[in-house]
Motif scaffolding. Structure first.
Motif, mmCIF file in Angstrom:
data_model
loop_
_atom_site.group_PDB
_atom_site.id
_atom_site.type_symbol
_atom_site.label_atom_id
_atom_site.label_comp_id
_atom_site.label_asym_id
_atom_site.label_seq_id
_atom_site.Cartn_x
_atom_site.Cartn_y
_atom_site.Cartn_z
ATOM 1 N N ASP A 1 -8.367 0.379 -5.684
ATOM 2 C CA ASP A 1 -8.560 1.813 -5.924
ATOM 3 C C ASP A 1 -7.234 2.499 -6.245
ATOM 4 O O ASP A 1 -7.165 3.349 -7.147
ATOM 5 C CB ASP A 1 -9.209 2.481 -4.717
ATOM 6 C CG ASP A 1 -10.647 2.046 -4.495
ATOM 7 O OD1 ASP A 1 -11.204 1.294 -5.337
ATOM 8 O OD2 ASP A 1 -11.226 2.441 -3.459
ATOM 9 N N LEU A 2 -6.186 2.153 -5.500
ATOM 10 C CA LEU A 2 -4.876 2.739 -5.770
ATOM 11 C C LEU A 2 -4.385 2.357 -7.164
ATOM 12 O O LEU A 2 -3.826 3.189 -7.882
ATOM 13 C CB LEU A 2 -3.863 2.296 -4.712
ATOM 14 C CG LEU A 2 -4.076 2.867 -3.315
ATOM 15 C CD1 LEU A 2 -3.118 2.210 -2.325
ATOM 16 C CD2 LEU A 2 -3.901 4.379 -3.313
ATOM 17 N N MET A 3 -4.618 1.117 -7.547
ATOM 18 C CA MET A 3 -4.183 0.668 -8.859
ATOM 19 C C MET A 3 -4.944 1.374 -9.975
ATOM 20 O O MET A 3 -4.362 1.725 -11.012
ATOM 21 C CB MET A 3 -4.302 -0.846 -8.966
ATOM 22 C CG MET A 3 -3.333 -1.563 -8.017
ATOM 23 S SD MET A 3 -3.476 -3.334 -8.064
ATOM 24 C CE MET A 3 -2.519 -3.693 -9.526
ATOM 25 N N LYS A 4 -6.227 1.610 -9.777
ATOM 26 C CA LYS A 4 -7.014 2.348 -10.774
ATOM 27 C C LYS A 4 -6.497 3.778 -10.914
ATOM 28 O O LYS A 4 -6.381 4.303 -12.024
ATOM 29 C CB LYS A 4 -8.494 2.353 -10.390
ATOM 30 C CG LYS A 4 -9.184 1.032 -10.621
ATOM 31 C CD LYS A 4 -10.624 1.088 -10.169
ATOM 32 C CE LYS A 4 -11.229 -0.315 -10.166
ATOM 33 N NZ LYS A 4 -12.510 -0.367 -9.479
ATOM 34 N N ARG A 5 -6.190 4.421 -9.789
ATOM 35 C CA ARG A 5 -5.654 5.790 -9.827
ATOM 36 C C ARG A 5 -4.306 5.813 -10.537
ATOM 37 O O ARG A 5 -4.036 6.719 -11.339
ATOM 38 C CB ARG A 5 -5.529 6.351 -8.418
ATOM 39 C CG ARG A 5 -6.859 6.712 -7.785
ATOM 40 C CD ARG A 5 -6.708 7.162 -6.355
ATOM 41 N NE ARG A 5 -5.826 8.305 -6.217
ATOM 42 C CZ ARG A 5 -5.363 8.746 -5.047
ATOM 43 N NH1 ARG A 5 -5.705 8.147 -3.924
ATOM 44 N NH2 ARG A 5 -4.561 9.796 -4.994
ATOM 45 N N THR B 1 0.834 -1.206 0.000
ATOM 46 C CA THR B 1 0.000 0.000 0.000
ATOM 47 C C THR B 1 0.868 1.255 0.000
ATOM 48 O O THR B 1 0.607 2.196 -0.766
ATOM 49 C CB THR B 1 -0.951 -0.006 1.207
ATOM 50 O OG1 THR B 1 -1.814 -1.149 1.095
ATOM 51 C CG2 THR B 1 -1.786 1.259 1.269
ATOM 52 N N VAL B 2 1.902 1.286 0.823
ATOM 53 C CA VAL B 2 2.796 2.446 0.863
ATOM 54 C C VAL B 2 3.471 2.643 -0.490
ATOM 55 O O VAL B 2 3.551 3.769 -0.998
ATOM 56 C CB VAL B 2 3.838 2.307 1.996
ATOM 57 C CG1 VAL B 2 4.896 3.401 1.901
ATOM 58 C CG2 VAL B 2 3.151 2.331 3.349
ATOM 59 N N ALA B 3 3.931 1.563 -1.103
ATOM 60 C CA ALA B 3 4.568 1.670 -2.418
ATOM 61 C C ALA B 3 3.593 2.257 -3.444
ATOM 62 O O ALA B 3 3.970 3.123 -4.240
ATOM 63 C CB ALA B 3 5.066 0.301 -2.875
ATOM 64 N N PHE B 4 2.357 1.798 -3.403
ATOM 65 C CA PHE B 4 1.363 2.332 -4.342
ATOM 66 C C PHE B 4 1.005 3.777 -4.030
ATOM 67 O O PHE B 4 0.782 4.571 -4.947
ATOM 68 C CB PHE B 4 0.119 1.446 -4.393
ATOM 69 C CG PHE B 4 0.225 0.366 -5.429
ATOM 70 C CD1 PHE B 4 -0.053 0.619 -6.758
ATOM 71 C CD2 PHE B 4 0.635 -0.903 -5.071
ATOM 72 C CE1 PHE B 4 0.073 -0.364 -7.719
ATOM 73 C CE2 PHE B 4 0.763 -1.904 -6.021
ATOM 74 C CZ PHE B 4 0.479 -1.628 -7.345
ATOM 75 N N LEU B 5 0.956 4.147 -2.764
ATOM 76 C CA LEU B 5 0.695 5.551 -2.417
ATOM 77 C C LEU B 5 1.793 6.450 -2.975
ATOM 78 O O LEU B 5 1.510 7.524 -3.523
ATOM 79 C CB LEU B 5 0.579 5.719 -0.906
ATOM 80 C CG LEU B 5 -0.703 5.179 -0.284
ATOM 81 C CD1 LEU B 5 -0.581 5.139 1.239
ATOM 82 C CD2 LEU B 5 -1.906 6.027 -0.703
ATOM 83 N N VAL B 6 3.037 6.026 -2.867
ATOM 84 C CA VAL B 6 4.155 6.800 -3.416
ATOM 85 C C VAL B 6 4.055 6.859 -4.940
ATOM 86 O O VAL B 6 4.220 7.920 -5.547
ATOM 87 C CB VAL B 6 5.503 6.210 -2.956
ATOM 88 C CG1 VAL B 6 6.675 6.848 -3.699
ATOM 89 C CG2 VAL B 6 5.662 6.384 -1.450
ATOM 90 N N ALA B 7 3.753 5.733 -5.567
ATOM 91 C CA ALA B 7 3.638 5.680 -7.024
ATOM 92 C C ALA B 7 2.479 6.554 -7.520
ATOM 93 O O ALA B 7 2.631 7.295 -8.497
ATOM 94 C CB ALA B 7 3.454 4.243 -7.491
#
Length: 121
Positions: free
Chosen positions: A66-70, A20-26
């Motif tokens: 949701d993070l992946m869609k964003r 999740t943190v990696a995706f938030l940064v990405a």
């Protein structure tokens, strides 16, 4: 300042908070206009298979889908380590949008001479 970001992710759902943190940064990099590449290795390659990255890592965390869609909507790309992917006998036909099975040389070619800001998880 460089206009590219590379997030190296080795962790899969065995540590969903780290993912999740990696995706938030990405997502942050991609949504602020940086060309963004997530380089997935080890267990992270499974996240590039459709239907794997599901769920919520913690109370209050955004759902991984949701993070992946964003990330996809902001133009984020994934390079999936071919050695790791093939060792796990995964099917390339099941890759998520924006994911390509590409190794380190294509990653360095993507980075190019201007360099990139990097994060590793």
């Amino acid at each position: 300042m460089t206009a590219k970001a590379v997030i190296s992710l080795t962790t899969g759902l065995e540590d969903a908070e780290k993912v999740t943190v990696a995706f938030l940064v990405a997502v942050g990099a991609a949504e602020t206009g940086r060309a963004t590449l997530m380089f997935m290795t080890k267990e992270a390659v499974r996240l590039a298979v459709d239907g794997v990255a599901v769920g919520v890592a913690c109370d209050g965390c955004p759902p991984l889908p949701d993070l992946m869609k964003r990330y996809e909507a902001a133009g984020g790309r994934y390079y999936v380590c071919p050695i790791c992917f093939d060792a796990k006998k995964l099917d390339r036909a099941d890759l998520i949008p924006g994911a390509e099975v590409q190794g380190t040389i294509p990653m360095w070619q993507w980075i190019g001479d201007e360099g990139a800001t990097t994060f590793s998880y």
